[in-house]
Motif scaffolding. Structure first.
Motif, short mmCIF file in Angstrom:
data_model
loop_
_atom_site.label_atom_id
_atom_site.label_comp_id
_atom_site.label_asym_id
_atom_site.label_seq_id
_atom_site.Cartn_x
_atom_site.Cartn_y
_atom_site.Cartn_z
N HIS A 32 5.34 49.36 8.86
CA HIS A 32 4.66 48.13 9.27
C HIS A 32 5.57 47.18 10.06
N GLY A 33 6.88 47.35 9.98
CA GLY A 33 7.76 46.46 10.72
C GLY A 33 9.08 46.23 10.02
N GLU A 34 9.97 45.46 10.66
CA GLU A 34 11.28 45.18 10.09
C GLU A 34 11.21 44.21 8.92
N VAL A 35 10.25 43.30 8.96
CA VAL A 35 10.05 42.34 7.87
C VAL A 35 8.57 42.34 7.53
N VAL A 36 8.24 42.71 6.30
CA VAL A 36 6.85 42.84 5.87
C VAL A 36 6.60 41.84 4.74
N ARG A 37 5.51 41.10 4.87
CA ARG A 37 5.18 40.10 3.85
C ARG A 37 4.11 40.64 2.92
N LEU A 38 4.44 40.70 1.64
CA LEU A 38 3.43 41.02 0.63
C LEU A 38 3.35 39.86 -0.34
N ARG A 39 2.39 39.91 -1.25
CA ARG A 39 2.18 38.79 -2.16
C ARG A 39 2.11 39.27 -3.60
N LEU A 40 2.92 38.63 -4.44
CA LEU A 40 2.84 38.81 -5.88
C LEU A 40 2.00 37.67 -6.42
N GLY A 41 0.70 37.94 -6.66
CA GLY A 41 -0.22 36.84 -6.91
C GLY A 41 -0.28 36.00 -5.65
N PRO A 42 -0.13 34.69 -5.76
CA PRO A 42 -0.13 33.85 -4.56
C PRO A 42 1.23 33.74 -3.88
N LEU A 43 2.27 34.33 -4.51
CA LEU A 43 3.64 34.13 -4.02
C LEU A 43 3.97 35.09 -2.89
N PRO A 44 4.33 34.59 -1.70
CA PRO A 44 4.73 35.49 -0.62
C PRO A 44 6.14 36.03 -0.84
N VAL A 45 6.32 37.31 -0.55
CA VAL A 45 7.63 37.97 -0.63
C VAL A 45 7.87 38.69 0.69
N TYR A 46 8.99 38.40 1.32
CA TYR A 46 9.35 39.02 2.59
C TYR A 46 10.28 40.21 2.29
N VAL A 47 9.84 41.42 2.63
CA VAL A 47 10.62 42.62 2.37
C VAL A 47 11.24 43.09 3.68
N VAL A 48 12.57 43.20 3.71
CA VAL A 48 13.25 43.71 4.91
C VAL A 48 13.33 45.23 4.78
N THR A 49 13.17 45.94 5.88
CA THR A 49 13.02 47.39 5.82
C THR A 49 14.05 48.15 6.65
N THR A 50 15.04 47.47 7.22
CA THR A 50 16.06 48.17 8.01
C THR A 50 17.42 48.02 7.35
N PRO A 51 18.33 48.99 7.55
CA PRO A 51 19.67 48.88 6.97
C PRO A 51 20.40 47.62 7.40
N GLU A 52 20.25 47.25 8.67
CA GLU A 52 20.98 46.08 9.17
C GLU A 52 20.53 44.81 8.46
N LEU A 53 19.23 44.63 8.30
CA LEU A 53 18.73 43.43 7.63
C LEU A 53 19.04 43.47 6.13
N ALA A 54 18.99 44.67 5.54
CA ALA A 54 19.33 44.79 4.12
C ALA A 54 20.76 44.34 3.88
N LEU A 55 21.68 44.75 4.74
CA LEU A 55 23.08 44.34 4.58
C LEU A 55 23.27 42.85 4.82
N ARG A 56 22.51 42.29 5.75
CA ARG A 56 22.61 40.85 5.96
C ARG A 56 22.21 40.08 4.72
N VAL A 57 21.14 40.52 4.06
CA VAL A 57 20.66 39.83 2.86
C VAL A 57 21.63 40.02 1.71
N LEU A 58 22.12 41.24 1.51
CA LEU A 58 22.92 41.56 0.34
C LEU A 58 24.40 41.28 0.52
N ALA A 59 24.87 41.29 1.77
CA ALA A 59 26.31 41.18 1.98
C ALA A 59 26.67 40.14 3.04
N GLY A 60 26.24 40.36 4.29
CA GLY A 60 26.72 39.52 5.39
C GLY A 60 26.39 38.05 5.24
#
Length: 441
Positions: A32-60
């Motif tokens: 669906h894309g590099e950043v996918v928004r899903l919802r836990l109940g009414p709460l939006p959650v942005y899921v990153v789906t590429t290695p580069e973005l994953a490392l930015r969130v977790l490390a960089g």
């Protein structure tokens, strides 16, 4: 803009789909894309789906994120341990905990505890015996966790409670994590069992902590290190409550991942005769019939490839973070206070990084193929400042148990017993009956 995941239900969003079949949902996100928004109940959650973005969130750019809502929900169980704490406190705790997983201590645990208990399990089996391998691996790993955490003098009662309570917690933790808070308050059996098990651990573990504190000596167990640890930067040590929280964290996060990996290890060997043959040949060549030492593990090259492939196929499902300030991810501006997620399952099942991801292929971890992977595509233990401190112990344990058992036995699938992934805290086998056959004589 972020891409909204289809299939959202009124009020509950994607929570039902996530609980019903999380592996299918998470595997679908990268399409669906590099950043996918899903919802836990009414709460939006942005899921990153590429290695580069994953490392930015977790490390960089990790300093721009705190732990997310799932960790908030688990704080009543984990307290303020490494899995749930944030900021400077998390970094201080990490400095205090890391010596417990020093390479020399891991080597000692491997040779004095892991191979011994794995050997005792192998000794208990008889040719032709049918074994519930998933349960035996869980019992073994919890036994190892108890013996590495607590000395024999301190840990008899604690070990018994760990083996009784931890499976109850792991059975229900995913529902707790992704359900609305009102679900936790319902007087249903699962909630009652979860609450009783958590309360019992909060009774017995502090007793062991107090005893270790009074003893003061280093008995070689992890608890001795935790109660004696002093932060070189501040001169501070952990309170009894903080030691308790780290013990709970080690038990619930490390033991589950390791037991599930070992279960899938035997399942995949049973399904792939050529992989099994190469594994047994390597174990025989390296060990020559003796128990493995820590030094032997690096020589078990093909075995470690199997372990890597198992960890690719059955990692922790998702890591939640919350933005501390506005951040940009994949060209999308994400406001402060927003839930962001990295799914190891999504990354590990992406055919861009792992061709034919559903195929079990240890040779994808041959050096030349592994070197072609982008950084961040394979994250079984997380990344960055919150990289799992127990990763070396976990990998050593999986490899040493596999080699110890595999030197003596073949584990053969039982016909007519379908095995599939059932998600609890991790993706574990729904069942795993196997027949034990001797390899020699």
């Amino acid at each position: 803009m972020a891409v909204d995941l289809p299939g959202r239900w009124p009020l509950i969003g994607h929570s039902a789909a996530l609980l019903r079949d999380p592996l299918r949902l998470l595997s679908s996100l990268s399409a669906h894309g590099e950043v996918v928004r899903l919802r836990l109940g009414p709460l939006p959650v942005y899921v990153v789906t590429t290695p580069e973005l994953a490392l930015r969130v977790l490390a960089g750019e990790a300093d721009k994120f705190d732990k997310g809502i799932v960790f908030d929900k688990m704080r009543p169980l984990f307290g303020n341990g490494l899995a749930t704490s944030n900021g400077e406190f998390n970094q201080r705790q990490r400095r205090l905990v890391l010596p417990a997983f020093h390479r020399e201590r891991v080597a000692r645990h491997t040779e004095q505890t892991i191979t011994r208990l794995a050997g005792e399990l192998a000794d208990s089996w008889r040719p032709g015996q049918r074994v519930a391998v998933d349960r035996r691996m869980q019992d073994l790993v919890l036994g190892i966790a108890g013996r590495t955490l607590f000395s024999a003098e301190l840990g008899t009662e604690v070990l018994a409670e760990i083996q009784r309570c931890i499976p109850v917690l792991l059975e229900n933790v995913l529902v707790r994590a992704f359900s609305p808070r009102w679900v936790e308050r319902l007087p249903i059996p699962g909630n009652r069992r979860f609450d009783r098990a958590a309360a019992r651990l909060r009774e017995v573990i502090p007793e062991a902590v107090l005893a270790a504190r009074a003893e003061g000596a280093d008995r070689g167990d992890l608890l001795s290190v935790l109660v004696r640890a002093t932060d070189e930067q501040t001169g501070e040590s952990m309170t009894d409550e903080q030691v308790h929280d780290e013990v709970i964290t080690i038990l619930t996060t490390g033991a589950e991942t390791t037991a599930v990996a070992l279960s899938w290890f035997w399942h995949e060997l049973g399904r792939h005769p050529e992989i099994e043959r190469r594994f047994h040949a390597e174990v025989d060549e390296v060990l020559g019939g003796r128990p493995p030492t820590f030094a032997d593990l690096s020589e078990l090259v093909y075995t470690q490839r199997i372990v890597n492939e198992v960890l690719r196929r059955s990692p922790p499902l998702i890591l939640m973070r919350r933005t501390r300030e506005p951040v940009e991810l994949g060209g999308i501006r994400v406001p402060a206070g927003t839930e962001v997620a990295v799914s190891q399952h999504t990354l590990h099942q992406d055919p861009r990084w792992f061709p034919d991801p559903g195929r079990f292929d240890p040779d994808r971890w041959a050096p030349e193929r592994a070197a072609a992977l982008p950084r961040g595509a394979y994250l079984p233990f997380g990344a960055g400042a919150r990289f799992c401190p127990g990763h070396l112990l976990a990998q050593a344990e999986i490899t040493a148990v596999a080699a110890t058992v595999g030197a003596r036995w073949r584990l053969v699938p039982v016909p007519g017993k379908p095995v599939y992934a059932k998600v609890k805290a991790t993706a574990q086998p729904n069942q795993l009956p196997m027949t034990v056959l001797p390899r020699h004589g």
